[in-house]
Design a protein around this motif. Structure first.
Motif, PDB file in Angstrom:
ATOM      1  N   ALA A  68       0.641  -1.028  -0.129  1.00  0.00           N
ATOM      2  CA  ALA A  68      -0.211  -0.040  -0.142  1.00  0.00           C
ATOM      3  C   ALA A  68       0.750   1.330  -0.078  1.00  0.00           C
ATOM      4  O   ALA A  68       0.657   2.341  -0.713  1.00  0.00           O
ATOM      5  N   VAL A  69       2.262   1.329   0.709  1.00  0.00           N
ATOM      6  CA  VAL A  69       2.576   2.312   0.896  1.00  0.00           C
ATOM      7  C   VAL A  69       4.197   2.171   0.935  1.00  0.00           C
ATOM      8  O   VAL A  69       4.575   1.045   1.511  1.00  0.00           O
ATOM      9  N   VAL A  70       5.153   2.645   0.136  1.00  0.00           N
ATOM     10  CA  VAL A  70       6.680   2.767   0.325  1.00  0.00           C
ATOM     11  C   VAL A  70       7.132   4.150   0.507  1.00  0.00           C
ATOM     12  O   VAL A  70       6.777   4.993  -0.214  1.00  0.00           O
ATOM     13  N   GLY A  71       8.110   4.325   1.671  1.00  0.00           N
ATOM     14  CA  GLY A  71       8.532   5.380   1.848  1.00  0.00           C
ATOM     15  C   GLY A  71       9.704   5.473   2.727  1.00  0.00           C
ATOM     16  O   GLY A  71       9.962   4.539   3.375  1.00  0.00           O
ATOM     17  N   TYR A  85       8.463   8.438  -1.720  1.00  0.00           N
ATOM     18  CA  TYR A  85       7.221   8.067  -1.068  1.00  0.00           C
ATOM     19  C   TYR A  85       6.139   7.964  -2.045  1.00  0.00           C
ATOM     20  O   TYR A  85       5.937   8.544  -3.030  1.00  0.00           O
ATOM     21  N   ALA A  86       5.430   6.516  -2.123  1.00  0.00           N
ATOM     22  CA  ALA A  86       4.774   5.931  -3.206  1.00  0.00           C
ATOM     23  C   ALA A  86       3.575   5.323  -2.476  1.00  0.00           C
ATOM     24  O   ALA A  86       3.591   4.741  -1.373  1.00  0.00           O
ATOM     25  N   THR A  87       2.336   5.809  -2.998  1.00  0.00           N
ATOM     26  CA  THR A  87       1.393   4.795  -2.583  1.00  0.00           C
ATOM     27  C   THR A  87       0.691   4.036  -3.732  1.00  0.00           C
ATOM     28  O   THR A  87       0.811   4.428  -4.817  1.00  0.00           O
ATOM     29  N   PHE A  88      -0.140   3.121  -3.379  1.00  0.00           N
ATOM     30  CA  PHE A  88      -0.497   1.977  -4.375  1.00  0.00           C
ATOM     31  C   PHE A  88      -2.240   1.642  -4.132  1.00  0.00           C
ATOM     32  O   PHE A  88      -2.433   1.641  -2.947  1.00  0.00           O
ATOM     33  N   TYR A  89      -3.077   1.545  -5.182  1.00  0.00           N
ATOM     34  CA  TYR A  89      -4.234   1.109  -5.091  1.00  0.00           C
ATOM     35  C   TYR A  89      -4.268  -0.365  -4.590  1.00  0.00           C
ATOM     36  O   TYR A  89      -3.304  -0.978  -4.782  1.00  0.00           O
ATOM     37  N   THR A  96       0.160   7.421  -5.927  1.00  0.00           N
ATOM     38  CA  THR A  96       0.828   8.546  -5.739  1.00  0.00           C
ATOM     39  C   THR A  96       2.546   8.364  -5.862  1.00  0.00           C
ATOM     40  O   THR A  96       2.794   7.262  -5.505  1.00  0.00           O
ATOM     41  N   GLU A  97       3.159   9.473  -6.226  1.00  0.00           N
ATOM     42  CA  GLU A  97       4.733   9.120  -6.093  1.00  0.00           C
ATOM     43  C   GLU A  97       5.430  10.431  -6.036  1.00  0.00           C
ATOM     44  O   GLU A  97       5.019  11.443  -6.751  1.00  0.00           O
ATOM     45  N   GLY A  98       6.534  10.822  -5.109  1.00  0.00           N
ATOM     46  CA  GLY A  98       7.090  11.917  -4.968  1.00  0.00           C
ATOM     47  C   GLY A  98       8.108  11.808  -3.996  1.00  0.00           C
ATOM     48  O   GLY A  98       8.453  10.661  -3.404  1.00  0.00           O
ATOM     49  N   ASN A  99       8.853  13.060  -4.181  1.00  0.00           N
ATOM     50  CA  ASN A  99      10.175  12.885  -3.247  1.00  0.00           C
ATOM     51  C   ASN A  99      10.286  13.857  -2.135  1.00  0.00           C
ATOM     52  O   ASN A  99       9.643  14.825  -2.392  1.00  0.00           O
ATOM     53  N   TYR A 100      10.583  13.512  -1.057  1.00  0.00           N
ATOM     54  CA  TYR A 100      10.892  14.386   0.052  1.00  0.00           C
ATOM     55  C   TYR A 100      12.387  14.655   0.317  1.00  0.00           C
ATOM     56  O   TYR A 100      13.109  13.728   0.385  1.00  0.00           O
ATOM     57  N   ASP A 101      12.873  15.918   0.874  1.00  0.00           N
ATOM     58  CA  ASP A 101      13.926  16.320   1.139  1.00  0.00           C
ATOM     59  C   ASP A 101      13.801  16.850   2.973  1.00  0.00           C
ATOM     60  O   ASP A 101      13.388  18.002   3.055  1.00  0.00           O
ATOM     61  N   GLN A 102      14.215  16.147   3.652  1.00  0.00           N
ATOM     62  CA  GLN A 102      14.033  16.643   5.152  1.00  0.00           C
ATOM     63  C   GLN A 102      12.705  16.926   5.531  1.00  0.00           C
ATOM     64  O   GLN A 102      12.655  18.243   6.191  1.00  0.00           O
ATOM     65  N   GLY A 103      11.633  16.164   5.014  1.00  0.00           N
ATOM     66  CA  GLY A 103      10.333  16.459   5.403  1.00  0.00           C
ATOM     67  C   GLY A 103       9.706  17.498   4.331  1.00  0.00           C
ATOM     68  O   GLY A 103       8.155  17.682   4.612  1.00  0.00           O
ATOM     69  N   LYS A 104      10.182  18.015   3.416  1.00  0.00           N
ATOM     70  CA  LYS A 104       9.717  18.743   2.400  1.00  0.00           C
ATOM     71  C   LYS A 104       9.516  18.255   0.991  1.00  0.00           C
ATOM     72  O   LYS A 104      10.416  17.531   0.682  1.00  0.00           O
ATOM     73  N   GLU A 105       8.436  18.536   0.558  1.00  0.00           N
ATOM     74  CA  GLU A 105       8.268  18.106  -0.988  1.00  0.00           C
ATOM     75  C   GLU A 105       9.278  18.676  -1.743  1.00  0.00           C
ATOM     76  O   GLU A 105       9.712  19.915  -1.689  1.00  0.00           O
ATOM     77  N   ASP A 106      10.055  17.809  -2.758  1.00  0.00           N
ATOM     78  CA  ASP A 106      11.080  18.372  -3.577  1.00  0.00           C
ATOM     79  C   ASP A 106      11.166  17.656  -4.888  1.00  0.00           C
ATOM     80  O   ASP A 106      11.382  16.419  -4.596  1.00  0.00           O
ATOM     81  N   GLY A 107      10.513  18.214  -5.865  1.00  0.00           N
ATOM     82  CA  GLY A 107      10.723  17.371  -7.164  1.00  0.00           C
ATOM     83  C   GLY A 107       9.578  17.121  -7.705  1.00  0.00           C
ATOM     84  O   GLY A 107       8.394  17.846  -7.318  1.00  0.00           O
ATOM     85  N   LEU A 108       9.422  16.220  -8.325  1.00  0.00           N
ATOM     86  CA  LEU A 108       7.932  16.012  -9.242  1.00  0.00           C
ATOM     87  C   LEU A 108       7.061  15.140  -8.165  1.00  0.00           C
ATOM     88  O   LEU A 108       7.641  13.933  -7.786  1.00  0.00           O
ATOM     89  N   PHE A 109       5.745  15.404  -7.963  1.00  0.00           N
ATOM     90  CA  PHE A 109       4.933  14.611  -7.689  1.00  0.00           C
ATOM     91  C   PHE A 109       4.043  14.079  -8.397  1.00  0.00           C
ATOM     92  O   PHE A 109       3.287  15.057  -9.107  1.00  0.00           O
ATOM     93  N   ASP A 120      -2.447  14.105 -12.101  1.00  0.00           N
ATOM     94  CA  ASP A 120      -1.846  15.440 -11.616  1.00  0.00           C
ATOM     95  C   ASP A 120      -0.323  15.405 -11.532  1.00  0.00           C
ATOM     96  O   ASP A 120       0.178  13.959 -11.240  1.00  0.00           O
ATOM     97  N   SER A 121       0.090  16.351 -11.798  1.00  0.00           N
ATOM     98  CA  SER A 121       1.782  16.518 -11.869  1.00  0.00           C
ATOM     99  C   SER A 121       2.079  17.755 -11.316  1.00  0.00           C
ATOM    100  O   SER A 121       1.771  18.812 -11.892  1.00  0.00           O
ATOM    101  N   THR A 122       2.656  17.592 -10.213  1.00  0.00           N
ATOM    102  CA  THR A 122       2.995  18.922  -9.293  1.00  0.00           C
ATOM    103  C   THR A 122       4.824  18.898  -9.160  1.00  0.00           C
ATOM    104  O   THR A 122       5.227  17.931  -8.680  1.00  0.00           O
ATOM    105  N   ILE A 123       5.070  19.943  -9.324  1.00  0.00           N
ATOM    106  CA  ILE A 123       6.873  20.269  -8.942  1.00  0.00           C
ATOM    107  C   ILE A 123       6.909  21.195  -7.889  1.00  0.00           C
ATOM    108  O   ILE A 123       6.136  22.159  -7.727  1.00  0.00           O
ATOM    109  N   TYR A 124       7.698  20.575  -7.030  1.00  0.00           N
ATOM    110  CA  TYR A 124       7.846  21.563  -5.499  1.00  0.00           C
ATOM    111  C   TYR A 124       9.382  21.650  -5.555  1.00  0.00           C
ATOM    112  O   TYR A 124      10.487  20.831  -6.144  1.00  0.00           O
ATOM    113  N   VAL A 125       9.630  22.774  -4.861  1.00  0.00           N
ATOM    114  CA  VAL A 125      11.012  22.945  -4.795  1.00  0.00           C
ATOM    115  C   VAL A 125      11.249  23.562  -3.185  1.00  0.00           C
ATOM    116  O   VAL A 125      10.687  24.447  -2.810  1.00  0.00           O
ATOM    117  N   LYS A 126      12.017  22.517  -2.376  1.00  0.00           N
ATOM    118  CA  LYS A 126      11.931  22.894  -1.002  1.00  0.00           C
ATOM    119  C   LYS A 126      10.809  23.120  -0.419  1.00  0.00           C
ATOM    120  O   LYS A 126      10.723  24.118   0.418  1.00  0.00           O
TER     121      LYS A 126
END
Length: 156
Positions: A68-71, A85-89, A96-109, A120-126
């Motif tokens: 269900a989840v890999v993180g 961090y990824a979740t599965f149906y 969902t899939e995305g990357n965190y850097d010290q608790g903050k979204e960072d990169g492509l989600f 949905d495709s969202t980009i985060y920077v810090k």
């Protein structure tokens, strides 16, 4: 000769103790909302192992045994996401899939629907959202619309 034997024994001992530390597993129990719970009330069971200086957590559904989840987290407290961090149906497809850097979204989600189509495709920077794309589909699976938003995070 005595020194060589002592050195070899030291290396073997170090390797043995190092490998023991890497095999430590953590077990977690979660309710349906992924809040920690007791084993008897859990819906998901998570197993954590240290991997590349982070704790990798894999949660499976207790009934289906489906992942269900890999993180990744900074440590066994699971307080700070750090890495993928990824979740599965329940059907096994990625939700969902995305990357965190010290608790903050960072990169492509990214988010997908149950059919495996990107929604949905969202980009985060810090931790700040810089852009977002939303995708809608017709019943026949064809793309109906795609909306893109560019956020200017420099203005307060």
């Amino acid at each position: 000769m005595k020194y060589k034997i002592a050195l070899i024994l030291s290396l073997i001992s170090f390797s043995y103790h190092t490998s023991l530390g890497q095999d430590k597993k953590y077990v977690y129990y979660f309710d349906k909302d992924l809040n920690e719970s007791s084993k008897s009330k859990s819906v998901f069971t998570g197993t954590g192992v240290i991997e590349n200086d982070a704790l990798k957590l894999v949660c499976v559904d207790n009934d289906t045994r489906q992942v269900a989840v890999v993180g990744y987290f900074t440590d066994s407290s699971l307080r700070v996401h750090h890495g993928l961090y990824a979740t599965f149906y329940s059907n096994g497809s990625k939700a969902t899939e995305g990357n965190y850097d010290q608790g903050k979204e960072d990169g492509l989600f990214r988010e997908w629907d149950r059919a495996g189509r990107i929604t949905d495709s969202t980009i985060y920077v810090k931790g700040k959202k810089t852009s977002d794309s939303k995708f809608r589909y017709r019943r026949n699976g064809q793309l109906a619309s795609a909306d893109f938003t560019d956020f200017n995070n420099d203005k307060e």
